[in-house]
Motif scaffolding. Sequence first.
Motif, PDB file in Angstrom:
ATOM      1  N   CYS A   1       0.848  -1.199   0.000  1.00  0.00           N
ATOM      2  CA  CYS A   1       0.000   0.000   0.000  1.00  0.00           C
ATOM      3  C   CYS A   1       0.883   1.248   0.000  1.00  0.00           C
ATOM      4  N   ASP A   2       0.838   1.956  -1.119  1.00  0.00           N
ATOM      5  CA  ASP A   2       1.613   3.174  -1.268  1.00  0.00           C
ATOM      6  C   ASP A   2       0.839   4.380  -0.733  1.00  0.00           C
ATOM      7  N   GLU A   3      -0.465   4.359  -0.946  1.00  0.00           N
ATOM      8  CA  GLU A   3      -1.295   5.504  -0.580  1.00  0.00           C
ATOM      9  C   GLU A   3      -2.725   5.020  -0.357  1.00  0.00           C
ATOM     10  N   VAL A   4      -3.449   5.737   0.495  1.00  0.00           N
ATOM     11  CA  VAL A   4      -4.874   5.490   0.681  1.00  0.00           C
ATOM     12  C   VAL A   4      -5.626   6.742   0.247  1.00  0.00           C
ATOM     13  N   VAL A   5      -6.605   6.539  -0.634  1.00  0.00           N
ATOM     14  CA  VAL A   5      -7.498   7.604  -1.062  1.00  0.00           C
ATOM     15  C   VAL A   5      -8.897   7.173  -0.667  1.00  0.00           C
ATOM     16  N   ALA A   6      -9.586   8.001   0.108  1.00  0.00           N
ATOM     17  CA  ALA A   6     -10.945   7.684   0.547  1.00  0.00           C
ATOM     18  C   ALA A   6     -11.909   8.706  -0.039  1.00  0.00           C
ATOM     19  N   VAL A   7     -12.978   8.208  -0.646  1.00  0.00           N
ATOM     20  CA  VAL A   7     -14.012   9.082  -1.190  1.00  0.00           C
ATOM     21  C   VAL A   7     -15.108   9.211  -0.139  1.00  0.00           C
ATOM     22  N   VAL A   8     -15.388  10.446   0.252  1.00  0.00           N
ATOM     23  CA  VAL A   8     -16.427  10.723   1.252  1.00  0.00           C
ATOM     24  C   VAL A   8     -17.537  11.548   0.615  1.00  0.00           C
ATOM     25  N   GLU A   9     -18.724  11.427   1.173  1.00  0.00           N
ATOM     26  CA  GLU A   9     -19.883  12.096   0.600  1.00  0.00           C
ATOM     27  C   GLU A   9     -20.869  12.487   1.697  1.00  0.00           C
ATOM     28  N   GLY A  10     -21.852  13.266   1.321  1.00  0.00           N
ATOM     29  CA  GLY A  10     -22.950  13.611   2.224  1.00  0.00           C
ATOM     30  C   GLY A  10     -22.467  14.250   3.507  1.00  0.00           C
ATOM     31  N   GLN A  11     -23.014  13.772   4.639  1.00  0.00           N
ATOM     32  CA  GLN A  11     -22.687  14.332   5.947  1.00  0.00           C
ATOM     33  C   GLN A  11     -21.217  14.149   6.315  1.00  0.00           C
ATOM     34  N   ALA A  12     -20.539  13.242   5.660  1.00  0.00           N
ATOM     35  CA  ALA A  12     -19.116  12.997   5.958  1.00  0.00           C
ATOM     36  C   ALA A  12     -18.186  13.810   5.076  1.00  0.00           C
ATOM     37  N   ARG A  13     -18.731  14.586   4.157  1.00  0.00           N
ATOM     38  CA  ARG A  13     -17.902  15.292   3.176  1.00  0.00           C
ATOM     39  C   ARG A  13     -16.917  16.268   3.811  1.00  0.00           C
ATOM     40  N   ASP A  14     -17.222  16.818   4.958  1.00  0.00           N
ATOM     41  CA  ASP A  14     -16.361  17.835   5.562  1.00  0.00           C
ATOM     42  C   ASP A  14     -15.423  17.294   6.640  1.00  0.00           C
ATOM     43  N   VAL A  15     -15.267  15.964   6.728  1.00  0.00           N
ATOM     44  CA  VAL A  15     -14.378  15.416   7.755  1.00  0.00           C
ATOM     45  C   VAL A  15     -12.937  15.811   7.484  1.00  0.00           C
ATOM     46  N   THR A  16     -12.155  15.838   8.532  1.00  0.00           N
ATOM     47  CA  THR A  16     -10.738  16.168   8.424  1.00  0.00           C
ATOM     48  C   THR A  16      -9.966  14.930   7.990  1.00  0.00           C
ATOM     49  N   ALA A  17      -9.088  15.112   7.028  1.00  0.00           N
ATOM     50  CA  ALA A  17      -8.263  14.001   6.551  1.00  0.00           C
ATOM     51  C   ALA A  17      -7.059  13.841   7.467  1.00  0.00           C
ATOM     52  N   PRO A  18      -6.860  12.645   8.016  1.00  0.00           N
ATOM     53  CA  PRO A  18      -5.667  12.436   8.840  1.00  0.00           C
ATOM     54  C   PRO A  18      -4.432  12.308   7.956  1.00  0.00           C
ATOM     55  N   VAL A  19      -3.272  12.508   8.544  1.00  0.00           N
ATOM     56  CA  VAL A  19      -2.023  12.301   7.825  1.00  0.00           C
ATOM     57  C   VAL A  19      -2.011  10.847   7.352  1.00  0.00           C
ATOM     58  N   GLY A  20      -1.681  10.642   6.094  1.00  0.00           N
ATOM     59  CA  GLY A  20      -1.627   9.293   5.541  1.00  0.00           C
ATOM     60  C   GLY A  20      -2.822   8.920   4.693  1.00  0.00           C
ATOM     61  N   VAL A  21      -3.851   9.767   4.685  1.00  0.00           N
ATOM     62  CA  VAL A  21      -5.039   9.492   3.877  1.00  0.00           C
ATOM     63  C   VAL A  21      -5.377  10.732   3.058  1.00  0.00           C
ATOM     64  N   ARG A  22      -5.516  10.530   1.752  1.00  0.00           N
ATOM     65  CA  ARG A  22      -5.991  11.621   0.897  1.00  0.00           C
ATOM     66  C   ARG A  22      -7.493  11.450   0.756  1.00  0.00           C
ATOM     67  N   VAL A  23      -8.224  12.512   1.014  1.00  0.00           N
ATOM     68  CA  VAL A  23      -9.685  12.475   0.952  1.00  0.00           C
ATOM     69  C   VAL A  23     -10.162  13.168  -0.318  1.00  0.00           C
ATOM     70  N   GLU A  24     -11.000  12.460  -1.058  1.00  0.00           N
ATOM     71  CA  GLU A  24     -11.698  13.014  -2.216  1.00  0.00           C
ATOM     72  C   GLU A  24     -13.119  13.306  -1.746  1.00  0.00           C
ATOM     73  N   ARG A  25     -13.531  14.562  -1.817  1.00  0.00           N
ATOM     74  CA  ARG A  25     -14.841  14.987  -1.320  1.00  0.00           C
ATOM     75  C   ARG A  25     -15.833  15.061  -2.470  1.00  0.00           C
ATOM     76  N   ALA A  26     -16.813  14.163  -2.454  1.00  0.00           N
ATOM     77  CA  ALA A  26     -17.814  14.120  -3.516  1.00  0.00           C
ATOM     78  C   ALA A  26     -18.762  15.304  -3.367  1.00  0.00           C
ATOM     79  N   ILE A  27     -18.893  16.080  -4.421  1.00  0.00           N
ATOM     80  CA  ILE A  27     -19.828  17.200  -4.418  1.00  0.00           C
ATOM     81  C   ILE A  27     -21.259  16.663  -4.561  1.00  0.00           C
TER      82      ILE A  27
END
Length: 137
Positions: free
Chosen positions: A52-78
């Motif tokens: 595992c080189d990188e983790v990308v998590a897609v978040v949506e809805g009520q979770a769209r504004d969560v803070t991304a921890p170090v080590g995870v790139r967050v893609e925020r679904a509009i």
Amino acid sequence: MTVLLVDAANVVGARPDGWWRDRAGAATRLLGRLAGLPGRSLPGPDGGVVVCDEVVAVVEGQARDVTAPVGVRVERAIGSGDDALAACAARLTADGTRLLVVTADRGLRARLPPATPVAGPGWLWRLLDEIGCAPPA
């Protein structure tokens, strides 16, 4: 090296732990656990090894504004999380990035680039539990 592309809502929804009472909190807890994966060699869903080189998590809805921890790139679904994840998978594979997508959504699986490997949420939850990626305190 592989990017783990995670359908966060689908993974969170796979464990009936009360996530529906606090969707953003459930997503935050998942992201915190995912932060322990980059840089590790993991037992893959097919029995092989996934580096595992990188983790990308897609978040949506009520979770769209969560803070991304170090080590995870967050893609925020509009809009649709499925649309955002399919688009992200297309971008990454076009760049030559090797992916492992985590989702149980059959419709989403059908929208991924051809031959994209997919694992279900159960695989990810077992992995997180087995390697000790504990929820944040």
